[in-house]
Motif scaffolding. Structure first.
Motif, PDB file in Angstrom:
ATOM      1  N   LEU A 169      -7.243 -26.124  55.077  1.00  0.00           N
ATOM      2  CA  LEU A 169      -6.112 -26.124  56.008  1.00  0.00           C
ATOM      3  C   LEU A 169      -5.846 -24.737  56.586  1.00  0.00           C
ATOM      4  N   LEU A 214      -4.230 -31.218  58.878  1.00  0.00           N
ATOM      5  CA  LEU A 214      -3.236 -31.823  57.990  1.00  0.00           C
ATOM      6  C   LEU A 214      -2.672 -33.106  58.589  1.00  0.00           C
ATOM      7  N   LYS A 250      -2.821 -36.695  56.822  1.00  0.00           N
ATOM      8  CA  LYS A 250      -1.621 -37.485  56.539  1.00  0.00           C
ATOM      9  C   LYS A 250      -1.838 -38.948  56.925  1.00  0.00           C
ATOM     10  N   THR A 290      -2.272 -33.973  49.974  1.00  0.00           N
ATOM     11  CA  THR A 290      -1.855 -33.997  51.378  1.00  0.00           C
ATOM     12  C   THR A 290      -0.355 -34.192  51.495  1.00  0.00           C
ATOM     13  N   PHE A 301       1.332 -30.836  50.359  1.00  0.00           N
ATOM     14  CA  PHE A 301       1.192 -29.818  51.399  1.00  0.00           C
ATOM     15  C   PHE A 301       2.015 -30.200  52.626  1.00  0.00           C
ATOM     16  N   GLY A 302       2.023 -31.489  52.957  1.00  0.00           N
ATOM     17  CA  GLY A 302       2.808 -31.954  54.099  1.00  0.00           C
ATOM     18  C   GLY A 302       4.294 -31.794  53.902  1.00  0.00           C
TER      19      GLY A 302
END
Length: 211
Positions: free
Chosen positions: A64, A71, A75, A136, A139-140
């Motif tokens: 990323l 990203l 997602k 994910t 991090f999202g």
């Protein structure tokens, strides 16, 4: 951070409680060889979860950093995968299938039982996909790589609690007689939790694509 941890941990705990390779490895060890072997298998599973958390945290962080817009695509893909898991769990609960647990007959040392639990986690493609989806989501939610790594011990502790309970129950024979009675409810809860998690992840990805 704590909200993201709580949401993710809820889904992971329910995934651990639902039928799958990890549970089958622990339960079969408990049925066939008793408490000690089953608990060492649990320790291997927990170790594997920490490894997955570290690998996903730094692997995704590196990717990323180079491709930050990736990203959004992850997602959507991760959300779709979690929704697929949710649908499968709900269908399994509706059909009322058996977990298919059998006793492990091969004699395993403590080290071999630990390695078996570790390998079950590390070689399972579904585990790789699920941990990628979980990473994910974290991090999202705005978490840094080190915060994703910190989630690893939480998942490992929950694994020791959930699978450790199964190890004790199956080694005593209690769960062997009753597991299929409550497995349906676990599948429903797992499907609902991962459906909500996947839906949120997918919605976030779609919204980002439109902006």
């Amino acid at each position: 951070m704590f909200e993201a941890y709580l949401i993710t941990l809820t889904g992971v705990v329910l995934a651990q409680a639902a039928p799958g390779p990890n549970l089958l490895a622990v339960a079969s060890a408990g049925l066939g060889q008793g408490r000690k072997t089953a608990l060492m298998t649990v320790m291997g599973v927990a170790t594997g979860m920490m490894i997955w958390a570290v690998a996903v945290a730094f692997g995704l962080a590196a990717v990323l950093t180079i491709y930050p817009k990736l990203l959004t695509a992850m997602k959507i893909a991760g959300g779709a995968y979690l929704l697929w898991l949710a649908v499968r769990a709900l269908l399994s609960a509706w059909r009322g299938g058996s977990a298919g647990i059998r006793a492990q007959r091969a004699i395993l040392s403590a080290g071999a039982a630990w390695r078996r639990g570790l390998l079950v986690v590390l070689t399972n493609p579904k585990a790789a996909l699920m941990w990628t989806a979980v990473g994910t989501f974290l991090f999202g939610s705005g978490l840094a790589a080190w915060q994703v790594v910190v989630f690893g011990p939480l998942a490992a502790i929950s694994a020791m609690a959930v699978y450790g309970s199964y190890a004790l129950l199956f080694s005593s024979g209690l769960a062997a007689r009753s597991y299929n009675r409550f497995a349906r409810g676990i599948e429903v809860a797992f499907g609902a939790a991962f459906g909500a998690l996947g839906g949120r992840l997918l919605a976030d990805g779609i919204r980002e694509m439109r902006t």
